[in-house]
Motif scaffolding. Sequence first.
Motif, PDB file in Angstrom:
ATOM      1  N   GLY A   1       0.541  -1.226  -0.267  1.00  0.00           N
ATOM      2  CA  GLY A   1      -0.616  -0.283  -0.462  1.00  0.00           C
ATOM      3  C   GLY A   1       0.415   1.258   0.078  1.00  0.00           C
ATOM      4  N   ILE A   2       2.123   1.295   0.285  1.00  0.00           N
ATOM      5  CA  ILE A   2       2.883   1.845  -0.383  1.00  0.00           C
ATOM      6  C   ILE A   2       3.395   2.254  -1.897  1.00  0.00           C
ATOM      7  CG2 ILE A   2       3.191   2.979   2.153  1.00  0.00           C
ATOM      8  CD1 ILE A   2       5.539   1.739   1.718  1.00  0.00           C
ATOM      9  N   ASN A   3       4.246   3.354  -2.154  1.00  0.00           N
ATOM     10  CA  ASN A   3       5.541   3.319  -3.103  1.00  0.00           C
ATOM     11  C   ASN A   3       6.826   3.602  -3.280  1.00  0.00           C
ATOM     12  OD1 ASN A   3       5.404   6.040  -3.213  1.00  0.00           O
ATOM     13  ND2 ASN A   3       3.211   5.826  -4.565  1.00  0.00           N
ATOM     14  N   ARG A   4       7.900   3.527  -4.231  1.00  0.00           N
ATOM     15  CA  ARG A   4       8.510   3.628  -3.693  1.00  0.00           C
ATOM     16  C   ARG A   4       9.424   5.120  -3.112  1.00  0.00           C
ATOM     17  NH1 ARG A   4      13.447   1.026  -4.388  1.00  0.00           N
ATOM     18  NH2 ARG A   4      14.941   1.676  -5.192  1.00  0.00           N
ATOM     19  N   LYS A   5       8.423   6.032  -3.916  1.00  0.00           N
ATOM     20  CA  LYS A   5       7.964   7.704  -3.930  1.00  0.00           C
ATOM     21  C   LYS A   5       8.301   8.013  -2.519  1.00  0.00           C
ATOM     22  CE  LYS A   5       6.899  12.177  -4.921  1.00  0.00           C
ATOM     23  NZ  LYS A   5       5.712  12.870  -4.966  1.00  0.00           N
TER      24      LYS A   5
ATOM     25  N   TYR B   1      -0.669  -1.386   5.131  1.00  0.00           N
ATOM     26  CA  TYR B   1      -1.113  -1.791   5.188  1.00  0.00           C
ATOM     27  C   TYR B   1      -0.537  -2.645   5.737  1.00  0.00           C
ATOM     28  CZ  TYR B   1      -4.839  -0.347   2.409  1.00  0.00           C
ATOM     29  OH  TYR B   1      -6.070   0.827   1.901  1.00  0.00           O
ATOM     30  N   TRP B   2      -0.525  -3.790   6.899  1.00  0.00           N
ATOM     31  CA  TRP B   2       0.224  -4.418   6.953  1.00  0.00           C
ATOM     32  C   TRP B   2      -0.967  -5.816   7.603  1.00  0.00           C
ATOM     33  CZ3 TRP B   2       0.752  -5.357  12.731  1.00  0.00           C
ATOM     34  CH2 TRP B   2       2.056  -5.792  12.978  1.00  0.00           C
ATOM     35  N   LEU B   3      -0.555  -7.016   7.311  1.00  0.00           N
ATOM     36  CA  LEU B   3      -0.624  -8.167   8.083  1.00  0.00           C
ATOM     37  C   LEU B   3       0.817  -8.737   8.781  1.00  0.00           C
ATOM     38  CD1 LEU B   3      -2.519  -9.651   4.148  1.00  0.00           C
ATOM     39  CD2 LEU B   3      -3.727  -8.241   6.297  1.00  0.00           C
ATOM     40  N   ASP B   4       0.183  -9.663   9.947  1.00  0.00           N
ATOM     41  CA  ASP B   4       1.103 -10.170  10.468  1.00  0.00           C
ATOM     42  C   ASP B   4       0.307 -10.831  11.472  1.00  0.00           C
ATOM     43  OD1 ASP B   4       2.204 -11.204  13.017  1.00  0.00           O
ATOM     44  OD2 ASP B   4       3.960  -9.010  12.403  1.00  0.00           O
ATOM     45  N   ASP B   5      -0.076 -12.233  12.106  1.00  0.00           N
ATOM     46  CA  ASP B   5      -0.821 -13.344  12.291  1.00  0.00           C
ATOM     47  C   ASP B   5      -0.622 -12.887  14.326  1.00  0.00           C
ATOM     48  OD1 ASP B   5      -1.922 -14.458  10.331  1.00  0.00           O
ATOM     49  OD2 ASP B   5      -0.308 -16.037  10.397  1.00  0.00           O
ATOM     50  N   ARG B   6       0.192 -12.336  14.075  1.00  0.00           N
ATOM     51  CA  ARG B   6      -0.070 -11.540  16.093  1.00  0.00           C
ATOM     52  C   ARG B   6       0.128 -10.619  16.625  1.00  0.00           C
ATOM     53  NH1 ARG B   6       6.310 -10.234  16.466  1.00  0.00           N
ATOM     54  NH2 ARG B   6       5.659  -9.192  14.299  1.00  0.00           N
TER      55      ARG B   6
ATOM     56  N   ASN C   1      -5.102  -4.488  10.633  1.00  0.00           N
ATOM     57  CA  ASN C   1      -4.407  -4.392   9.270  1.00  0.00           C
ATOM     58  C   ASN C   1      -3.533  -3.046   8.789  1.00  0.00           C
ATOM     59  OD1 ASN C   1      -6.209  -2.295   9.226  1.00  0.00           O
ATOM     60  ND2 ASN C   1      -7.474  -3.522   7.617  1.00  0.00           N
ATOM     61  N   THR C   2      -3.184  -1.604   9.913  1.00  0.00           N
ATOM     62  CA  THR C   2      -2.012  -0.788   9.465  1.00  0.00           C
ATOM     63  C   THR C   2      -1.348  -1.156  10.153  1.00  0.00           C
ATOM     64  OG1 THR C   2      -3.297   0.463   9.882  1.00  0.00           O
ATOM     65  CG2 THR C   2      -3.828   0.199   7.672  1.00  0.00           C
ATOM     66  N   VAL C   3      -0.226  -0.407   9.878  1.00  0.00           N
ATOM     67  CA  VAL C   3       1.203  -0.314  10.918  1.00  0.00           C
ATOM     68  C   VAL C   3       1.827   2.121  10.266  1.00  0.00           C
ATOM     69  CG1 VAL C   3       2.910  -1.062   9.319  1.00  0.00           C
ATOM     70  CG2 VAL C   3       2.631  -1.006  12.016  1.00  0.00           C
ATOM     71  N   THR C   4       1.971   2.601  10.832  1.00  0.00           N
ATOM     72  CA  THR C   4       2.882   3.371  10.905  1.00  0.00           C
ATOM     73  C   THR C   4       3.634   3.060  11.357  1.00  0.00           C
ATOM     74  OG1 THR C   4       0.472   4.647  11.640  1.00  0.00           O
ATOM     75  CG2 THR C   4       2.397   6.128  11.156  1.00  0.00           C
TER      76      THR C   4
ATOM     77  N   GLU D   1      -7.559   3.867   4.329  1.00  0.00           N
ATOM     78  CA  GLU D   1      -8.920   3.791   4.575  1.00  0.00           C
ATOM     79  C   GLU D   1     -10.418   3.716   3.405  1.00  0.00           C
ATOM     80  OE1 GLU D   1      -9.982   5.369   8.324  1.00  0.00           O
ATOM     81  OE2 GLU D   1      -8.834   4.237   9.281  1.00  0.00           O
ATOM     82  N   LYS D   2      -9.626   4.692   2.210  1.00  0.00           N
ATOM     83  CA  LYS D   2     -10.367   5.689   1.182  1.00  0.00           C
ATOM     84  C   LYS D   2      -9.685   4.836   0.394  1.00  0.00           C
ATOM     85  CE  LYS D   2     -11.224  10.325   2.314  1.00  0.00           C
ATOM     86  NZ  LYS D   2     -10.890  11.531   2.037  1.00  0.00           N
ATOM     87  N   ARG D   3      -8.679   3.713  -0.028  1.00  0.00           N
ATOM     88  CA  ARG D   3      -8.959   2.191  -0.881  1.00  0.00           C
ATOM     89  C   ARG D   3      -9.081   1.663  -0.649  1.00  0.00           C
ATOM     90  NH1 ARG D   3      -1.878   2.497  -1.106  1.00  0.00           N
ATOM     91  NH2 ARG D   3      -2.326   5.671  -1.607  1.00  0.00           N
TER      92      ARG D   3
END
Length: 103
Positions: free
Chosen positions: A4-8, A28-33, A38-41, A98-100
């Motif tokens: 959900g991020i780009n190189r720039k 966006y981020w997925l981790d079973d823990r 579903n997101t991380v900053t 969230e909009k995406r």
Amino acid sequence: MAFGINRKELIEWKTKAGNGEISFLTHYWLDDRFPDCNTVTKAACTDRKKLVQWGRSYGLRPEWIHDRDDLPHFDLLGEKQREILKKENKYYQLQKLEKRKKG
């Protein structure tokens, strides 16, 4: 797994953090823990002392800092993520994802 991020965006985040700024990257981020997240900053800064001081102002402990790729950062999740992004006027990063998801 991150997406959900780009190189720039990634380069800009690393550059700001490398210049001693507290820099934020939300993706966006997925981790079973953490099945409810579903997101991380990632809040990063190469000035570790500055990052520690910043983190303490939000109740984050220095031992929670990740030191990967010479880019110290905190992983912000859930309500703490939302709280900090709002206070730092960076909430648009989370809203963008969230909009995406809805669109």
